[in-house]
Design a protein around this motif. Structure first.
Motif, PDB file in Angstrom:
ATOM      1  N   UNK A 153       0.845  -1.198   0.000  1.00  0.00           N
ATOM      2  CA  UNK A 153       0.000   0.000   0.000  1.00  0.00           C
ATOM      3  C   UNK A 153       0.880   1.248   0.000  1.00  0.00           C
ATOM      4  N   UNK A 154       1.970   1.218   0.765  1.00  0.00           N
ATOM      5  CA  UNK A 154       2.920   2.341   0.765  1.00  0.00           C
ATOM      6  C   UNK A 154       3.480   2.531  -0.647  1.00  0.00           C
ATOM      7  N   UNK A 155       3.846   1.434  -1.301  1.00  0.00           N
ATOM      8  CA  UNK A 155       4.371   1.517  -2.667  1.00  0.00           C
ATOM      9  C   UNK A 155       3.337   2.108  -3.630  1.00  0.00           C
ATOM     10  N   UNK A 156       2.082   1.707  -3.489  1.00  0.00           N
ATOM     11  CA  UNK A 156       1.008   2.268  -4.324  1.00  0.00           C
ATOM     12  C   UNK A 156       0.888   3.773  -4.101  1.00  0.00           C
ATOM     13  N   UNK A 161       3.083   6.587   4.552  1.00  0.00           N
ATOM     14  CA  UNK A 161       2.784   5.850   5.782  1.00  0.00           C
ATOM     15  C   UNK A 161       1.457   6.301   6.389  1.00  0.00           C
ATOM     16  N   UNK A 162       1.211   7.603   6.388  1.00  0.00           N
ATOM     17  CA  UNK A 162      -0.043   8.112   6.945  1.00  0.00           C
ATOM     18  C   UNK A 162      -1.247   7.594   6.155  1.00  0.00           C
ATOM     19  N   UNK A 163      -1.127   7.612   4.827  1.00  0.00           N
ATOM     20  CA  UNK A 163      -2.216   7.115   3.982  1.00  0.00           C
ATOM     21  C   UNK A 163      -2.417   5.620   4.227  1.00  0.00           C
ATOM     22  N   UNK A 164      -1.327   4.862   4.251  1.00  0.00           N
ATOM     23  CA  UNK A 164      -1.412   3.409   4.440  1.00  0.00           C
ATOM     24  C   UNK A 164      -2.006   3.059   5.796  1.00  0.00           C
ATOM     25  N   UNK A 165      -1.665   3.799   6.819  1.00  0.00           N
ATOM     26  CA  UNK A 165      -2.198   3.534   8.164  1.00  0.00           C
ATOM     27  C   UNK A 165      -3.687   3.842   8.253  1.00  0.00           C
ATOM     28  N   UNK A 178      -3.355  -7.726   5.845  1.00  0.00           N
ATOM     29  CA  UNK A 178      -3.671  -7.465   4.445  1.00  0.00           C
ATOM     30  C   UNK A 178      -4.697  -6.348   4.323  1.00  0.00           C
ATOM     31  N   UNK A 179      -4.520  -5.507   3.307  1.00  0.00           N
ATOM     32  CA  UNK A 179      -5.434  -4.401   3.044  1.00  0.00           C
ATOM     33  C   UNK A 179      -6.769  -4.936   2.512  1.00  0.00           C
ATOM     34  N   UNK A 180      -7.863  -4.495   3.118  1.00  0.00           N
ATOM     35  CA  UNK A 180      -9.194  -4.944   2.698  1.00  0.00           C
ATOM     36  C   UNK A 180      -9.486  -4.527   1.259  1.00  0.00           C
ATOM     37  N   UNK A 181      -9.121  -3.313   0.887  1.00  0.00           N
ATOM     38  CA  UNK A 181      -9.429  -2.802  -0.446  1.00  0.00           C
ATOM     39  C   UNK A 181      -8.193  -2.690  -1.337  1.00  0.00           C
ATOM     40  N   UNK A 182      -7.096  -3.279  -0.928  1.00  0.00           N
ATOM     41  CA  UNK A 182      -5.882  -3.160  -1.731  1.00  0.00           C
ATOM     42  C   UNK A 182      -5.478  -1.704  -1.835  1.00  0.00           C
ATOM     43  N   UNK A 183      -5.249  -1.251  -3.041  1.00  0.00           N
ATOM     44  CA  UNK A 183      -4.855   0.144  -3.268  1.00  0.00           C
ATOM     45  C   UNK A 183      -5.971   0.970  -3.904  1.00  0.00           C
ATOM     46  N   UNK A 184      -7.184   0.441  -3.924  1.00  0.00           N
ATOM     47  CA  UNK A 184      -8.290   1.084  -4.637  1.00  0.00           C
ATOM     48  C   UNK A 184      -8.641   2.477  -4.126  1.00  0.00           C
ATOM     49  N   UNK A 185      -8.441   2.741  -2.850  1.00  0.00           N
ATOM     50  CA  UNK A 185      -8.857   4.046  -2.306  1.00  0.00           C
ATOM     51  C   UNK A 185      -7.700   5.031  -2.146  1.00  0.00           C
ATOM     52  N   UNK A 186      -6.509   4.635  -2.559  1.00  0.00           N
ATOM     53  CA  UNK A 186      -5.335   5.513  -2.406  1.00  0.00           C
ATOM     54  C   UNK A 186      -5.547   6.839  -3.126  1.00  0.00           C
ATOM     55  N   UNK A 187      -6.001   6.781  -4.354  1.00  0.00           N
ATOM     56  CA  UNK A 187      -6.161   7.988  -5.162  1.00  0.00           C
ATOM     57  C   UNK A 187      -7.063   9.012  -4.464  1.00  0.00           C
ATOM     58  N   UNK A 188      -8.163   8.560  -3.901  1.00  0.00           N
ATOM     59  CA  UNK A 188      -9.092   9.492  -3.263  1.00  0.00           C
ATOM     60  C   UNK A 188      -8.609   9.939  -1.880  1.00  0.00           C
ATOM     61  N   UNK A 189      -7.854   9.111  -1.173  1.00  0.00           N
ATOM     62  CA  UNK A 189      -7.395   9.465   0.169  1.00  0.00           C
ATOM     63  C   UNK A 189      -6.150  10.365   0.155  1.00  0.00           C
ATOM     64  N   UNK A 190      -5.346  10.260  -0.873  1.00  0.00           N
ATOM     65  CA  UNK A 190      -4.068  10.972  -0.900  1.00  0.00           C
ATOM     66  C   UNK A 190      -4.230  12.488  -0.793  1.00  0.00           C
ATOM     67  N   UNK A 191      -5.269  13.028  -1.379  1.00  0.00           N
ATOM     68  CA  UNK A 191      -5.418  14.494  -1.357  1.00  0.00           C
ATOM     69  C   UNK A 191      -5.610  15.039   0.068  1.00  0.00           C
ATOM     70  N   UNK A 192      -6.040  14.203   1.015  1.00  0.00           N
ATOM     71  CA  UNK A 192      -6.182  14.659   2.410  1.00  0.00           C
ATOM     72  C   UNK A 192      -4.821  14.874   3.075  1.00  0.00           C
ATOM     73  N   UNK A 193      -3.784  14.259   2.533  1.00  0.00           N
ATOM     74  CA  UNK A 193      -2.462  14.285   3.169  1.00  0.00           C
ATOM     75  C   UNK A 193      -1.448  15.117   2.415  1.00  0.00           C
ATOM     76  N   UNK A 194      -1.808  15.630   1.238  1.00  0.00           N
ATOM     77  CA  UNK A 194      -0.839  16.422   0.474  1.00  0.00           C
ATOM     78  C   UNK A 194      -1.312  17.849   0.311  1.00  0.00           C
TER      79      UNK A 194
END
Length: 133
Positions: free
Chosen positions: A80-83, A101-105, A117-133
């Motif tokens: 997930x960190x790599x994604x 790390x914050x996004x993955x946690x 294991x991540x329940x949703x894999x990396x599917x929600x990374x794109x939408x969550x990342x904007x909260x941390x950047x």
């Protein structure tokens, strides 16, 4: 001439993939040690005998017409960190491990107590990342 293959993508057998991945983890084995031979027969039988599967007693499996089952393994925290790092690069941002790390946690993992294991894999990374950047 190169052979031509048809590709069919399905969630059939996902429970067996997850269970086998968890069994490897519980035995102290690394997820990367899983090989196709550890899952291929298990997947074939699982989807063939599952009456909720689109492959339930299908001749595709019964007559060995499926050449390969390619399992998509559940993703661990580091994946997930790599994604997240890849998504930052895709957005033209400098990859930042602390942000990743914050996004993955922030994601949900299973089993609940161990969070392997991540329940949703990396599917929600794109939408969550904007909260941390």
């Amino acid at each position: 001439m190169l052979p031509v293959y048809d590709l069919l993508h399905s969630n059939a057998g996902a429970d067996r993939i997850v269970q086998t991945s968890l069994d490897f983890w519980k035995a102290g084995r690394n997820r990367d040690e899983l090989e196709l031979k550890d899952l291929e027969t298990l997947l074939s039988l699982s989807v063939f005998n599952d009456n909720q599967s689109g492959f339930f007693h299908t001749s595709l499996i019964d007559k060995n017409l499926v050449d390969f089952f390619v399992p998509f393994l559940p993703l661990e925290y580091e994946h997930v960190v790599q994604c997240t790092m890849a998504e930052m690069r895709a957005r033209g941002l400098q990859p930042d491990r602390d942000v990743a790390d914050k996004v993955a946690k922030d994601l949900v993992y299973f089993p609940k107590s161990e969070r392997v294991f991540s329940v949703k894999g990396c599917k929600t990374i794109e939408s969550k990342l904007h909260y941390y950047t």
